[in-house]
Scaffold this motif. Sequence first.
Motif, PDB file in Angstrom:
ATOM      1  N   ALA A 174      -6.347  32.042  37.705  1.00 46.13           N
ATOM      2  CA  ALA A 174      -6.321  32.553  36.335  1.00 46.13           C
ATOM      3  C   ALA A 174      -7.317  31.803  35.449  1.00 46.13           C
ATOM      4  O   ALA A 174      -7.996  32.406  34.606  1.00 46.13           O
ATOM      5  CB  ALA A 174      -4.907  32.440  35.764  1.00 46.13           C
ATOM      6  N   ARG A 175      -7.420  30.497  35.630  1.00 44.98           N
ATOM      7  CA  ARG A 175      -8.357  29.714  34.823  1.00 44.98           C
ATOM      8  C   ARG A 175      -9.797  30.100  35.118  1.00 44.98           C
ATOM      9  O   ARG A 175     -10.605  30.310  34.203  1.00 44.98           O
ATOM     10  CB  ARG A 175      -8.151  28.218  35.084  1.00 44.98           C
ATOM     11  N   ARG A 176     -10.130  30.178  36.409  1.00 45.50           N
ATOM     12  CA  ARG A 176     -11.503  30.550  36.763  1.00 45.50           C
ATOM     13  C   ARG A 176     -11.831  31.967  36.318  1.00 45.50           C
ATOM     14  O   ARG A 176     -12.953  32.241  35.878  1.00 45.50           O
ATOM     15  CB  ARG A 176     -11.698  30.408  38.277  1.00 45.50           C
ATOM     16  N   GLY A 177     -10.873  32.875  36.462  1.00 40.77           N
ATOM     17  CA  GLY A 177     -11.110  34.244  36.015  1.00 40.77           C
ATOM     18  C   GLY A 177     -11.361  34.317  34.522  1.00 40.77           C
ATOM     19  O   GLY A 177     -12.213  35.087  34.058  1.00 40.77           O
ATOM     20  N   THR A 178     -10.634  33.507  33.753  1.00 38.42           N
ATOM     21  CA  THR A 178     -10.819  33.486  32.304  1.00 38.42           C
ATOM     22  C   THR A 178     -12.200  32.969  31.930  1.00 38.42           C
ATOM     23  O   THR A 178     -12.833  33.475  30.989  1.00 38.42           O
ATOM     24  CB  THR A 178      -9.747  32.596  31.649  1.00 38.42           C
ATOM     25  N   GLU A 179     -12.689  31.989  32.677  1.00 43.64           N
ATOM     26  CA  GLU A 179     -13.994  31.385  32.371  1.00 43.64           C
ATOM     27  C   GLU A 179     -15.151  32.096  33.060  1.00 43.64           C
ATOM     28  O   GLU A 179     -16.292  31.650  32.942  1.00 43.64           O
ATOM     29  CB  GLU A 179     -13.973  29.911  32.780  1.00 43.64           C
ATOM     30  N   GLY A 180     -14.873  33.163  33.793  1.00 40.79           N
ATOM     31  CA  GLY A 180     -15.934  33.917  34.454  1.00 40.79           C
ATOM     32  C   GLY A 180     -16.476  33.261  35.702  1.00 40.79           C
ATOM     33  O   GLY A 180     -17.586  33.586  36.135  1.00 40.79           O
ATOM     34  N   MET A 181     -15.758  32.355  36.293  1.00 40.99           N
ATOM     35  CA  MET A 181     -16.193  31.665  37.505  1.00 40.99           C
ATOM     36  C   MET A 181     -15.737  32.434  38.748  1.00 40.99           C
ATOM     37  O   MET A 181     -14.880  33.314  38.677  1.00 40.99           O
ATOM     38  CB  MET A 181     -15.631  30.235  37.524  1.00 40.99           C
ATOM     39  N   ALA A 182     -16.308  32.084  39.893  1.00 34.04           N
ATOM     40  CA  ALA A 182     -15.935  32.726  41.151  1.00 34.04           C
ATOM     41  C   ALA A 182     -14.517  32.320  41.545  1.00 34.04           C
ATOM     42  O   ALA A 182     -14.133  31.151  41.442  1.00 34.04           O
ATOM     43  CB  ALA A 182     -16.918  32.334  42.251  1.00 34.04           C
ATOM     44  N   VAL A 183     -13.761  33.300  42.007  1.00 38.35           N
ATOM     45  CA  VAL A 183     -12.353  33.041  42.369  1.00 38.35           C
ATOM     46  C   VAL A 183     -12.081  33.317  43.843  1.00 38.35           C
ATOM     47  O   VAL A 183     -10.938  33.150  44.293  1.00 38.35           O
ATOM     48  CB  VAL A 183     -11.406  33.900  41.504  1.00 38.35           C
ATOM     49  N   GLY A 184     -13.091  33.725  44.591  1.00 40.51           N
ATOM     50  CA  GLY A 184     -12.874  34.162  45.965  1.00 40.51           C
ATOM     51  C   GLY A 184     -12.233  33.125  46.858  1.00 40.51           C
ATOM     52  O   GLY A 184     -11.265  33.409  47.576  1.00 40.51           O
ATOM     53  N   THR A 185     -12.729  31.883  46.805  1.00 38.55           N
ATOM     54  CA  THR A 185     -12.201  30.840  47.688  1.00 38.55           C
ATOM     55  C   THR A 185     -10.749  30.512  47.365  1.00 38.55           C
ATOM     56  O   THR A 185      -9.899  30.424  48.259  1.00 38.55           O
ATOM     57  CB  THR A 185     -13.058  29.578  47.567  1.00 38.55           C
ATOM     58  N   VAL A 186     -10.463  30.333  46.082  1.00 38.57           N
ATOM     59  CA  VAL A 186      -9.095  29.985  45.683  1.00 38.57           C
ATOM     60  C   VAL A 186      -8.150  31.151  45.962  1.00 38.57           C
ATOM     61  O   VAL A 186      -6.995  30.953  46.360  1.00 38.57           O
ATOM     62  CB  VAL A 186      -9.048  29.598  44.194  1.00 38.57           C
ATOM     63  N   LEU A 187      -8.637  32.375  45.767  1.00 36.76           N
ATOM     64  CA  LEU A 187      -7.824  33.554  46.053  1.00 36.76           C
ATOM     65  C   LEU A 187      -7.471  33.614  47.535  1.00 36.76           C
ATOM     66  O   LEU A 187      -6.333  33.935  47.908  1.00 36.76           O
ATOM     67  CB  LEU A 187      -8.574  34.812  45.634  1.00 36.76           C
ATOM     68  N   ALA A 188      -8.438  33.278  48.384  1.00 33.81           N
ATOM     69  CA  ALA A 188      -8.181  33.263  49.826  1.00 33.81           C
ATOM     70  C   ALA A 188      -7.166  32.178  50.192  1.00 33.81           C
ATOM     71  O   ALA A 188      -6.302  32.388  51.051  1.00 33.81           O
ATOM     72  CB  ALA A 188      -9.487  33.042  50.582  1.00 33.81           C
ATOM     73  N   LEU A 189      -7.258  31.031  49.528  1.00 34.53           N
ATOM     74  CA  LEU A 189      -6.299  29.957  49.797  1.00 34.53           C
ATOM     75  C   LEU A 189      -4.888  30.363  49.382  1.00 34.53           C
ATOM     76  O   LEU A 189      -3.914  30.084  50.094  1.00 34.53           O
ATOM     77  CB  LEU A 189      -6.723  28.685  49.068  1.00 34.53           C
ATOM     78  N   LEU A 190      -4.763  31.008  48.229  1.00 38.75           N
ATOM     79  CA  LEU A 190      -3.450  31.465  47.789  1.00 38.75           C
ATOM     80  C   LEU A 190      -2.885  32.511  48.747  1.00 38.75           C
ATOM     81  O   LEU A 190      -1.695  32.474  49.092  1.00 38.75           O
ATOM     82  CB  LEU A 190      -3.546  32.038  46.373  1.00 38.75           C
ATOM     83  N   GLY A 191      -3.739  33.432  49.188  1.00 36.98           N
ATOM     84  CA  GLY A 191      -3.291  34.415  50.163  1.00 36.98           C
ATOM     85  C   GLY A 191      -2.873  33.773  51.466  1.00 36.98           C
ATOM     86  O   GLY A 191      -1.896  34.207  52.102  1.00 36.98           O
ATOM     87  N   ALA A 192      -3.581  32.714  51.869  1.00 36.44           N
ATOM     88  CA  ALA A 192      -3.221  32.013  53.099  1.00 36.44           C
ATOM     89  C   ALA A 192      -1.859  31.338  52.968  1.00 36.44           C
ATOM     90  O   ALA A 192      -1.067  31.317  53.920  1.00 36.44           O
ATOM     91  CB  ALA A 192      -4.289  30.975  53.436  1.00 36.44           C
TER      92      ALA A 192
END
Length: 214
Positions: A174-192
Amino acid sequence: MSRDLMLAVRAGGGFGLGLAFFLIVVVLVPFGVGPETGRLALIAPGVLWIGALLACLLSLDRIFALDREDGALDLLVTAPLPLEALVLGKSLAHWLTTGLPLCLAAPALGILLNLGWPGHLWLFVSLLIGTPALSLIGAFGAALTVGLRRGGMLLSILVLPLYVPTLLFGAEIARRGTEGMAVGTVLALLGAVTLGCLAVLPFAAAAALRVNLR
């Protein structure tokens, strides 16, 4: 599944209680940290995720309690249905009555904390992916403490450390999405984390139930 949903709602674990608690947390935060919009926007992802996590805790001790009290749990353990399937059903019922409503309400409550508009979508996505892990972990903790008197406090102590990875990754998305940063890696970790919970915890919870019901 329909029986589990009815029990979850009747036991006080319906979406109304969780949403009310979530709303109270979000409303109280500005009183505690001040009304400055910049400060609220900075802490909004973490506060919203902590509020959702604590709201999930409210009904965990009731996942197996009613079945234990009326003797249905002893019958379910000896039924042809695998105990792992019972745990999955209970976890899904808890998520549908608690986690899913929180996912839907969180973006709207984010407005109260001045969450940036790009962050609303990513907050919803992170909760949608992460809250099933909270329900699965909670079901495991409930299986460990089923039958114990006043096991609610012990349950919270057991599951809160296990919630930390989900909380960290979810709030970071949520923080990275708010700041316009890439979220792919963290999203994959959460899914894992969620997939790992799905693969392991039903078996661990089923084993704990068998031990506690002997």
